[in-house]
Design a protein around this motif. Structure first.
Motif, PDB file in Angstrom:
ATOM      1  N   THR A  59       0.837  -1.194   0.000  1.00 20.59           N
ATOM      2  CA  THR A  59       0.000   0.000   0.000  1.00 20.59           C
ATOM      3  C   THR A  59       0.871   1.243   0.000  1.00 20.59           C
ATOM      4  O   THR A  59       1.832   1.331   0.761  1.00 20.59           O
ATOM      5  CB  THR A  59      -0.912   0.018   1.247  1.00 20.59           C
ATOM      6  N   SER A  60       0.549   2.194  -0.855  1.00 19.79           N
ATOM      7  CA  SER A  60       1.312   3.436  -0.905  1.00 19.79           C
ATOM      8  C   SER A  60       0.357   4.618  -0.956  1.00 19.79           C
ATOM      9  O   SER A  60      -0.794   4.494  -1.382  1.00 19.79           O
ATOM     10  CB  SER A  60       2.234   3.465  -2.127  1.00 19.79           C
ATOM     11  N   GLU A 100       0.932  -4.019  -8.873  1.00 23.42           N
ATOM     12  CA  GLU A 100       0.389  -4.805  -7.762  1.00 23.42           C
ATOM     13  C   GLU A 100       0.086  -3.948  -6.538  1.00 23.42           C
ATOM     14  O   GLU A 100      -0.550  -4.405  -5.580  1.00 23.42           O
ATOM     15  CB  GLU A 100       1.356  -5.931  -7.381  1.00 23.42           C
ATOM     16  N   LEU A 101       0.530  -2.705  -6.523  1.00 23.65           N
ATOM     17  CA  LEU A 101       0.345  -1.841  -5.364  1.00 23.65           C
ATOM     18  C   LEU A 101      -1.057  -1.245  -5.313  1.00 23.65           C
ATOM     19  O   LEU A 101      -1.675  -0.960  -6.347  1.00 23.65           O
ATOM     20  CB  LEU A 101       1.361  -0.698  -5.380  1.00 23.65           C
ATOM     21  N   LYS A 205     -11.835  -1.480  -8.211  1.00 22.14           N
ATOM     22  CA  LYS A 205     -10.754  -1.138  -9.124  1.00 22.14           C
ATOM     23  C   LYS A 205     -11.179   0.061  -9.954  1.00 22.14           C
ATOM     24  O   LYS A 205     -12.355   0.418 -10.008  1.00 22.14           O
ATOM     25  CB  LYS A 205     -10.407  -2.321 -10.029  1.00 22.14           C
ATOM     26  N   GLY A 206     -10.222   0.674 -10.599  1.00 20.93           N
ATOM     27  CA  GLY A 206     -10.507   1.861 -11.392  1.00 20.93           C
ATOM     28  C   GLY A 206     -10.320   3.126 -10.574  1.00 20.93           C
ATOM     29  O   GLY A 206      -9.808   3.102  -9.451  1.00 20.93           O
ATOM     30  N   VAL A 289       5.190  -7.863 -24.826  1.00 16.40           N
ATOM     31  CA  VAL A 289       5.754  -8.413 -23.595  1.00 16.40           C
ATOM     32  C   VAL A 289       5.314  -7.524 -22.442  1.00 16.40           C
ATOM     33  O   VAL A 289       5.897  -6.463 -22.199  1.00 16.40           O
ATOM     34  CB  VAL A 289       7.293  -8.468 -23.658  1.00 16.40           C
ATOM     35  N   PRO A 290       4.244  -7.915 -21.726  1.00 16.49           N
ATOM     36  CA  PRO A 290       3.783  -7.088 -20.603  1.00 16.49           C
ATOM     37  C   PRO A 290       4.744  -7.143 -19.436  1.00 16.49           C
ATOM     38  O   PRO A 290       5.599  -8.037 -19.350  1.00 16.49           O
ATOM     39  CB  PRO A 290       2.441  -7.729 -20.241  1.00 16.49           C
ATOM     40  N   MET A 291       4.601  -6.195 -18.534  1.00 14.37           N
ATOM     41  CA  MET A 291       5.448  -6.168 -17.343  1.00 14.37           C
ATOM     42  C   MET A 291       4.965  -7.176 -16.322  1.00 14.37           C
ATOM     43  O   MET A 291       3.784  -7.511 -16.251  1.00 14.37           O
ATOM     44  CB  MET A 291       5.431  -4.767 -16.720  1.00 14.37           C
ATOM     45  N   LYS A 292       5.902  -7.679 -15.528  1.00 14.24           N
ATOM     46  CA  LYS A 292       5.534  -8.526 -14.406  1.00 14.24           C
ATOM     47  C   LYS A 292       4.810  -7.672 -13.365  1.00 14.24           C
ATOM     48  O   LYS A 292       5.053  -6.462 -13.282  1.00 14.24           O
ATOM     49  CB  LYS A 292       6.800  -9.149 -13.791  1.00 14.24           C
TER      50      LYS A 292
END
Length: 300
Positions: A59-60, A100-101, A205-206, A289-292
């Motif tokens: 969380t940020s 992922e954050l 989300k969003g 190639v998407p990001m991890k």
């Protein structure tokens, strides 16, 4: 260990406060004025993080400049204090680089709807996966009480001592009309309702936009002879009309008038990141190639 002395002359361990684990207690006391509503909003947000068992390591929080902008410095999270008006673009880069954050923008009406207004409308338009908490006290509180984009008509500020004649933003209508799929508004005294809204928004989300009406006891209340911040807070609470699903075009706030509150928009739509991946997978195929999730490229 930090202690505060109560009126009964009994030492109280500050670390025992329910939200102490979410705060940088070494930076207390905070700078907010007595009866300012920002601290209450922080309490509601911290309670929501606790109630939803949110992973604080993922969380940020990003803030800009101003009274509410100091929130980032007081919360015990990965926090970023951006330049004036630039909290949303900073948060955008953070979310795209580390998808992922859970990224929350927490700032004031002058910062987000004034100098940062263009970023606000485009974040809503793009449906960036960001929670945006805007604390609205109708004035520039930290820099001298200047007129803000939210100052009601006829209200006085340091730059409009004879009363404001500019029409202010209706922020919930602005966010909704730009495409935000989650839009809500409460006052800083709607503690349980605001906490519940934070809990709900944390699971969505969003671009989630939550406006909180809070008193500025030192400048807005004094310049407009409205009593103390507590008087103003009570007025906002008592004059709030709760109407979920209301047409946001009817949610404009007049000087010392009715404040329409509630959850106005709650919809599902693809986020910016989801649309980006779908588009490039369709157009580039195997070349894309998407990001991890944790950053970096998959083929590393």
């Amino acid at each position: 260990m930090s202690t505060v002395t109560a009126d009964t002359h009994t030492d109280v361990d500050a670390s025992e406060h329910p939200i102490a684990p979410f705060l940088r207690m070494d930076r207390m006391p905070h700078i907010w004025c007595p009866t300012c509503g920002i601290g209450t909003v922080v309490k509601c947000f911290a309670s929501a993080l606790e109630n939803t068992k949110t992973d604080l390591d993922k969380t940020s929080i990003v803030s800009g400049i101003g009274c509410t902008g100091r929130v980032a410095g007081y919360m015990k999270l990965d926090a970023f204090h951006a330049t004036h008006g630039r909290a949303i673009p900073f948060a955008t880069g953070l979310k795209l680089g580390r998808p992922e954050l859970l990224v929350t923008v927490f700032s004031g009406d002058g910062d987000l709807s004034g100098i940062g207004g263009n970023h606000l409308i485009h974040a809503a338009r793009r449906n960036l996966d960001i929670l945006c908490v805007l604390v609205n006290n109708f004035i520039y509180g930290m820099t001298g009480g200047q007129n803000a984009p939210t100052t009601p008509v006829t209200a006085r500020s340091s730059t409009m001592p004879f009363g404001n004649f500019e029409h202010p933003f209706n922020l919930v209508h602005l966010a909704a009309s730009c495409g935000a799929p989650y839009v809500a508004r409460w006052t800083s005294l709607h503690i349980r309702r605001l906490t519940k809204t934070f809990e709900e928004a944390l699971g969505r989300k969003g671009f989630r936009f939550i406006e909180v009406i809070a008193p500025c006891s030192t400048l807005y209340a004094r310049l407009n002879k409205l009593g103390s911040g507590l008087d103003l807070m009570r007025f906002y609470h008592d004059n709030a009309e709760i109407r979920h699903g209301a047409d946001t075009s009817e949610a404009a706030i007049d000087f010392q008038g009715r404040i329409l509150c509630g959850k106005f928009v709650d919809a599902e739509k693809p986020t910016f990141t989801e649309l980006m991946h779908e588009h490039y997978e369709k157009t580039l195929g195997d070349r894309y190639v998407p990001m991890k999730p944790e950053g970096g490229w998959i083929h590393e």
